[in-house]
Design an enzyme around this catalytic site. Structure first.
Site, mmCIF file in Angstrom:
data_model
loop_
_atom_site.group_PDB
_atom_site.id
_atom_site.type_symbol
_atom_site.label_atom_id
_atom_site.label_comp_id
_atom_site.label_asym_id
_atom_site.label_seq_id
_atom_site.Cartn_x
_atom_site.Cartn_y
_atom_site.Cartn_z
ATOM 1 N N SER A 144 0.847 -1.188 0.000
ATOM 2 C CA SER A 144 0.000 0.000 0.000
ATOM 3 C C SER A 144 0.881 1.236 0.000
ATOM 4 O O SER A 144 1.988 1.219 0.555
ATOM 5 C CB SER A 144 -0.896 0.021 1.241
ATOM 6 N N TYR A 157 -2.147 -0.045 10.275
ATOM 7 C CA TYR A 157 -2.187 -0.412 8.856
ATOM 8 C C TYR A 157 -0.884 0.005 8.178
ATOM 9 O O TYR A 157 -0.288 -0.765 7.416
ATOM 10 C CB TYR A 157 -3.381 0.260 8.182
ATOM 11 N N LYS A 161 1.875 -2.547 6.279
ATOM 12 C CA LYS A 161 2.219 -2.427 4.866
ATOM 13 C C LYS A 161 3.670 -1.994 4.657
ATOM 14 O O LYS A 161 4.289 -2.349 3.645
ATOM 15 C CB LYS A 161 1.263 -1.457 4.180
#
Length: 231
Positions: A144, A157, A161
């Site tokens: 990401s 998150y 990533k």
């Protein structure tokens, strides 16, 4: 089209019941590949199978990528159903409500278990057999942009990533040093893509957001060029 994306070859896609994974499955099937899609949702897999009905040889399996035993089971199932695997697409991922770095430890753990450990589990389970078979193929890990830019807010998150980026870079280097290896590793870093995961938070597709099909088209063009960063 890449040299491994051809009729008769096989691909395994985690998180394959929707979004980018489903779009990739559709393209692989159209090329004549045999495809196994894995997902946590039995209902989602059934819907995906119905949408791909008649497109080619498709297999499905429920799998929680955060559970290594289940990923090993997925590899064994894939070997029985498809034989040698030419493309492993570690695409399963999740996003949880943002938590501050000192809050909600269990959410932090779950985020990393799915997004980072899920990819490590996939590589640990599949890559040895792919190397032993000597296949020409690819491992594609979905990262990401937040793993690069680390914007405020989704801290867990971002961490998961960023780990995917570092791990996939290491994987690419290690594969290059394996004698006779015909596998390559690639990091897919989509822009803002309107997938089912995003739709949970934003009911309507924003202007400028890519579709999953656009991301897969860009991915295949990048793979054809031999890009590592599919950004």
């Amino acid at each position: 089209m890449t040299d491994w994306m051809k009729s008769g070859n096989a691909a395994v896609i985690t998180g394959g019941a929707s979004g980018i994974g489903l779009a990739a499955a559709r393209r692989y099937l159209a090329a004549g590949m045999r495809v196994l899609i894995a997902d946590l949702s039995e209902e989602g897999l059934a819907e995906a199978a119905a949408s791909l009905s008649g497109a080619g040889e498709l297999h499905t399996r429920i799998c929680d990528v955060s559970d290594y035993d289940q990923v090993v089971g997925l590899q064994e199932f894939a070997a029985d159903a498809l034989g040698h695997i030419h493309c492993l697409m570690n695409n399963a991922g999740a996003a949880f409500p943002p938590s501050k770095p000192w809050e909600n430890l269990e959410i932090w753990k779950k985020q990393v278990e799915i997004n980072l450990w899920g990819i490590i589990h996939g590589c640990q389970a599949f890559v040895p057999a792919m190397l032993a078979a000597g296949v020409r193929g690819a491992v594609i890990n979905t990262g990401s942009k937040q793993g690069i830019t680390n914007p405020p807010g989704g801290y867990a998150y971002n961490l998961s990533k960023a780990g995917v980026k570092a791990y996939t870079e290491s994987l690419a280097h290690a594969l290059r040093e394996e004698e006779g290896c015909q596998l390559s590793a690639h990091l897919l870093v989509p822009g803002f893509t309107y997938t089912g995961m995003i739709a949970r938070f934003i009911p309507e597709q924003p202007a400028g957001a890519w579709t999953s099909e656009q991301v897969v088209e860009f991915l295949l063009e990048s793979l054809q060029r031999g890009d590592f960063y599919v950004l």
